[in-house]
Motif scaffolding. Sequence first.
Motif, mmCIF file in Angstrom:
data_model
loop_
_atom_site.group_PDB
_atom_site.id
_atom_site.type_symbol
_atom_site.label_atom_id
_atom_site.label_comp_id
_atom_site.label_asym_id
_atom_site.label_seq_id
_atom_site.Cartn_x
_atom_site.Cartn_y
_atom_site.Cartn_z
ATOM 1 N N GLN A 160 -1.928 14.689 3.603
ATOM 2 C CA GLN A 160 -2.831 14.944 4.719
ATOM 3 C C GLN A 160 -4.057 15.721 4.265
ATOM 4 O O GLN A 160 -5.180 15.445 4.691
ATOM 5 C CB GLN A 160 -2.036 15.762 5.751
ATOM 6 C CG GLN A 160 -2.693 15.933 7.088
ATOM 7 C CD GLN A 160 -2.890 14.618 7.806
ATOM 8 O OE1 GLN A 160 -3.979 14.058 7.796
ATOM 9 N NE2 GLN A 160 -1.834 14.124 8.420
ATOM 10 N N THR A 161 -3.853 16.692 3.398
ATOM 11 C CA THR A 161 -4.961 17.534 2.942
ATOM 12 C C THR A 161 -5.982 16.717 2.153
ATOM 13 O O THR A 161 -7.176 17.010 2.191
ATOM 14 C CB THR A 161 -4.439 18.697 2.074
ATOM 15 O OG1 THR A 161 -3.473 18.172 1.158
ATOM 16 C CG2 THR A 161 -3.785 19.750 2.934
ATOM 17 N N VAL A 167 -6.835 13.671 2.836
ATOM 18 C CA VAL A 167 -7.669 12.960 3.805
ATOM 19 C C VAL A 167 -8.766 13.885 4.344
ATOM 20 O O VAL A 167 -9.929 13.489 4.467
ATOM 21 C CB VAL A 167 -6.817 12.383 4.956
ATOM 22 C CG1 VAL A 167 -7.677 11.537 5.888
ATOM 23 C CG2 VAL A 167 -5.661 11.554 4.409
ATOM 24 N N ILE A 178 -0.099 9.683 0.220
ATOM 25 C CA ILE A 178 -1.381 10.376 0.347
ATOM 26 C C ILE A 178 -1.250 11.617 1.221
ATOM 27 O O ILE A 178 -0.986 11.527 2.411
ATOM 28 C CB ILE A 178 -2.457 9.433 0.896
ATOM 29 C CG1 ILE A 178 -2.661 8.311 -0.129
ATOM 30 C CG2 ILE A 178 -3.758 10.174 1.151
ATOM 31 C CD1 ILE A 178 -3.383 7.130 0.421
ATOM 32 N N GLN A 205 -15.344 3.541 4.169
ATOM 33 C CA GLN A 205 -14.380 2.462 4.375
ATOM 34 C C GLN A 205 -12.944 3.008 4.411
ATOM 35 O O GLN A 205 -12.167 2.665 5.292
ATOM 36 C CB GLN A 205 -14.537 1.451 3.246
ATOM 37 C CG GLN A 205 -14.040 0.072 3.644
ATOM 38 C CD GLN A 205 -13.881 -0.817 2.427
ATOM 39 O OE1 GLN A 205 -14.403 -0.538 1.354
ATOM 40 N NE2 GLN A 205 -13.126 -1.893 2.600
ATOM 41 N N ILE A 206 -12.642 3.884 3.462
ATOM 42 C CA ILE A 206 -11.297 4.469 3.406
ATOM 43 C C ILE A 206 -10.993 5.208 4.703
ATOM 44 O O ILE A 206 -9.905 5.105 5.259
ATOM 45 C CB ILE A 206 -11.182 5.433 2.199
ATOM 46 C CG1 ILE A 206 -11.255 4.652 0.882
ATOM 47 C CG2 ILE A 206 -9.891 6.242 2.274
ATOM 48 C CD1 ILE A 206 -11.477 5.544 -0.349
ATOM 49 N N LEU A 207 -11.985 5.951 5.190
ATOM 50 C CA LEU A 207 -11.772 6.752 6.400
ATOM 51 C C LEU A 207 -11.864 5.923 7.679
ATOM 52 O O LEU A 207 -11.631 6.427 8.766
ATOM 53 C CB LEU A 207 -12.780 7.901 6.449
ATOM 54 C CG LEU A 207 -12.555 9.015 5.414
ATOM 55 C CD1 LEU A 207 -13.760 9.942 5.343
ATOM 56 C CD2 LEU A 207 -11.293 9.816 5.757
ATOM 57 N N GLY A 208 -12.181 4.641 7.540
ATOM 58 C CA GLY A 208 -12.214 3.786 8.721
ATOM 59 C C GLY A 208 -13.446 3.987 9.576
ATOM 60 O O GLY A 208 -13.417 3.757 10.791
ATOM 61 N N ILE A 209 -14.539 4.441 8.974
ATOM 62 C CA ILE A 209 -15.744 4.651 9.787
ATOM 63 C C ILE A 209 -16.916 3.829 9.251
ATOM 64 O O ILE A 209 -18.072 4.236 9.324
ATOM 65 C CB ILE A 209 -16.139 6.140 9.888
ATOM 66 C CG1 ILE A 209 -16.271 6.762 8.493
ATOM 67 C CG2 ILE A 209 -15.122 6.905 10.696
ATOM 68 C CD1 ILE A 209 -16.894 8.147 8.511
ATOM 69 N N ILE A 231 -0.233 8.110 16.897
ATOM 70 C CA ILE A 231 -0.666 9.182 16.001
ATOM 71 C C ILE A 231 -1.137 10.346 16.861
ATOM 72 O O ILE A 231 -1.925 10.161 17.781
ATOM 73 C CB ILE A 231 -1.825 8.692 15.109
ATOM 74 C CG1 ILE A 231 -1.340 7.579 14.168
ATOM 75 C CG2 ILE A 231 -2.436 9.844 14.327
ATOM 76 C CD1 ILE A 231 -2.475 6.799 13.505
ATOM 77 N N PHE A 280 -7.274 6.080 -4.359
ATOM 78 C CA PHE A 280 -7.895 4.922 -3.724
ATOM 79 C C PHE A 280 -8.623 3.999 -4.697
ATOM 80 O O PHE A 280 -9.216 3.013 -4.294
ATOM 81 C CB PHE A 280 -8.862 5.381 -2.628
ATOM 82 C CG PHE A 280 -8.196 6.268 -1.613
ATOM 83 C CD1 PHE A 280 -7.459 5.709 -0.586
ATOM 84 C CD2 PHE A 280 -8.257 7.646 -1.721
ATOM 85 C CE1 PHE A 280 -6.812 6.513 0.330
ATOM 86 C CE2 PHE A 280 -7.612 8.462 -0.816
ATOM 87 C CZ PHE A 280 -6.890 7.896 0.210
ATOM 88 N N MET A 283 0.847 -1.208 0.000
ATOM 89 C CA MET A 283 0.000 0.000 0.000
ATOM 90 C C MET A 283 0.884 1.261 0.000
ATOM 91 O O MET A 283 1.820 1.358 0.793
ATOM 92 C CB MET A 283 -0.883 -0.027 1.258
ATOM 93 C CG MET A 283 -2.208 0.672 1.061
ATOM 94 S SD MET A 283 -3.136 0.723 2.594
ATOM 95 C CE MET A 283 -3.860 -0.921 2.604
ATOM 96 N N PRO A 284 0.633 2.221 -0.901
ATOM 97 C CA PRO A 284 1.528 3.375 -1.028
ATOM 98 C C PRO A 284 1.254 4.402 0.068
ATOM 99 O O PRO A 284 0.795 5.496 -0.193
ATOM 100 C CB PRO A 284 1.172 3.924 -2.413
ATOM 101 C CG PRO A 284 -0.276 3.562 -2.601
ATOM 102 C CD PRO A 284 -0.526 2.322 -1.787
ATOM 103 N N GLN A 285 1.548 4.016 1.292
ATOM 104 C CA GLN A 285 1.105 4.782 2.450
ATOM 105 C C GLN A 285 1.575 6.227 2.485
ATOM 106 O O GLN A 285 0.860 7.098 2.911
ATOM 107 C CB GLN A 285 1.584 4.092 3.730
ATOM 108 C CG GLN A 285 1.079 2.689 3.866
ATOM 109 C CD GLN A 285 0.291 2.494 5.145
ATOM 110 O OE1 GLN A 285 0.017 3.441 5.847
ATOM 111 N NE2 GLN A 285 -0.089 1.285 5.432
ATOM 112 N N LYS A 286 2.798 6.469 2.040
ATOM 113 C CA LYS A 286 3.341 7.813 2.236
ATOM 114 C C LYS A 286 2.865 8.796 1.176
ATOM 115 O O LYS A 286 3.121 9.971 1.266
ATOM 116 C CB LYS A 286 4.870 7.745 2.237
ATOM 117 C CG LYS A 286 5.393 7.245 3.559
ATOM 118 C CD LYS A 286 6.878 7.058 3.541
ATOM 119 C CE LYS A 286 7.303 6.257 4.758
ATOM 120 N NZ LYS A 286 8.680 5.783 4.646
#
Lengths: 212, 212
Positions: free
Chosen positions: B8-9, B11, B6, B76-80, B189, B55, B1-4
Motif C-alpha cells: 500500500q505504501t 502506491v 505491491i 497509467q499505473i494509478l488509473g488516471i 474497496i 511495474f 499480475m502479482p496483485q498481492k
Amino acid sequence: MPQKLIPQTTVYRLSLYLRELERLEKEKRYYISSRELGKLTLISEAQIRRDLSYFGKFGETRLGYPRKVLIKNLRQILGIDNRVWKIALIGAGNLGKALLSYRGFRERGFFIKVIFDADPEKIGKNLKGIRIENIENLIPISRKEKLDMAIIAVPAEEAQKVALEVKKAGIKAILNFAPRRLNLPAGIIVKNVDLSMELENISFHLKRLKCI
Amino acid sequence: MPQKLIPQTTVYRLSLYLRELERLEKEKRYYISSRELGKLTLISEAQIRRDLSYFGKFGETRLGYPRKVLIKNLRQILGIDNRVWKIALIGAGNLGKALLSYRGFRERGFFIKVIFDADPEKIGKNLKGIRIENIENLIPISRKEKLDMAIIAVPAEEAQKVALEVKKAGIKAILNFAPRRLNLPAGIIVKNVDLSMELENISFHLKRLKCI
C-alpha cells in the motif's frame, strides 16, 4: 532513544491499534491476543508484534496484551495522554469549518484555540464559539497562547506564505491541507493531507480489479 | 499480475513521485535521476527504484528516468490516464462542500457527478452546479449514472447505513471521511481518512522532539 528507527507507517498503525482497543473498551475481557487485534485491524500478527516491540514489551506469553495497559501505553507513546495540544486553525472556509466540527479531535486532546483568516468579513466573528482573528496577528497571538500546532486550510497560493509565518511564530508542527508542497527551514514538523492521493490510491486498485 | 505483492505504501509513493515529476514539467530537461527524485520527495533512491521495479523498467543506465515517459506510466499505473472516474458525494455539509471545492480532483479525472443528502432543506438545491439528490434515490441514480466511487461525508452514525446502500448500488469503492469503521461484505474497496490520526502522528513526533 532510537529516534530514526521507527517507520512512519508504524506510527499510523499504533493509532489504528489504539482505535480498535478503545472500541473494545465496553467489553469486559482483560487480555487481547495479537491474533484478535490483527483480525480487527486487518494487520498481520507479526507486524503488530514488530510495531509494538519498538516501544517495549507489552504482551504476556500465552495471554496476549492486557488491553487497558496497552491503551494507556499507546496513548503515552502517541503523546495524547492527559495532554492538551493547542492548535491554530488557519483558514475559516468550508474545510476549516468542517475541521472545527470534526469529532475526535477534542477527545484526543487536540483543541483548536484560535482561528485565523484574512477576510475582513470573517475577522471578529465567532465559529463554534471561537473568535476569528486577523491573520496579520498570527505571530503575537500564537506566542501569547503558546500554540503547539497549526492546521493550514487556506487556498494553495496562500499556503507557503502562511507556513513561513507559522514557523516564525514558533509553532512546531503543521498539518497542511493546501495542495501545495511547503518549503520550510528545518525545525518544524509538516504533514500534508492530499485528498486526491487517496482517490488515486482507490483508482489504482479499481483499475486492477477491472483487469481481473 | 502479482496483485498481492505491491505494498500500500508503494502506491502512495507513486502518487508522490507523480506530483513532483509533474511539478517539474515546466523545466525542459529530459531525464531525471532517482537521486534527484529522491531529493524532491525525501524518499531514498533505493526505495524509489524498488517501488518502480514492481511495474517494469523505467530508468536508463546512467541517464535516469525519461521524465515524460515516467509521468505517463505512473498515470497509467494509478488509473488516471485519460479516464473519468464518476463520483457520488454523500453528505452536503461543510466537509462535503470543502471536498467539492477541492482542487486537483478534476484535473486527475475525479468528477463529482451527483451529491446526495437526507436533509429536505438541501435536496433539490445546487452546489457548484451539481444538484443535491435525495439519499433515498441513491441506488437508482448510481446505477443510471454508472458511478465508480462514493465519498462518504456524513455524520458517523449514518455512515454504516449509507455504506451498505452504496454497496447495494453496485459502486465499487468508498472514500470514507466519517470517523467510523465500515463493516461491509467483500467486493468493495474502502479507504478511510481519519484526520485525528494525522494529528496523533504529529503529536508522536512533537513529544519526541521535546524529549531531546
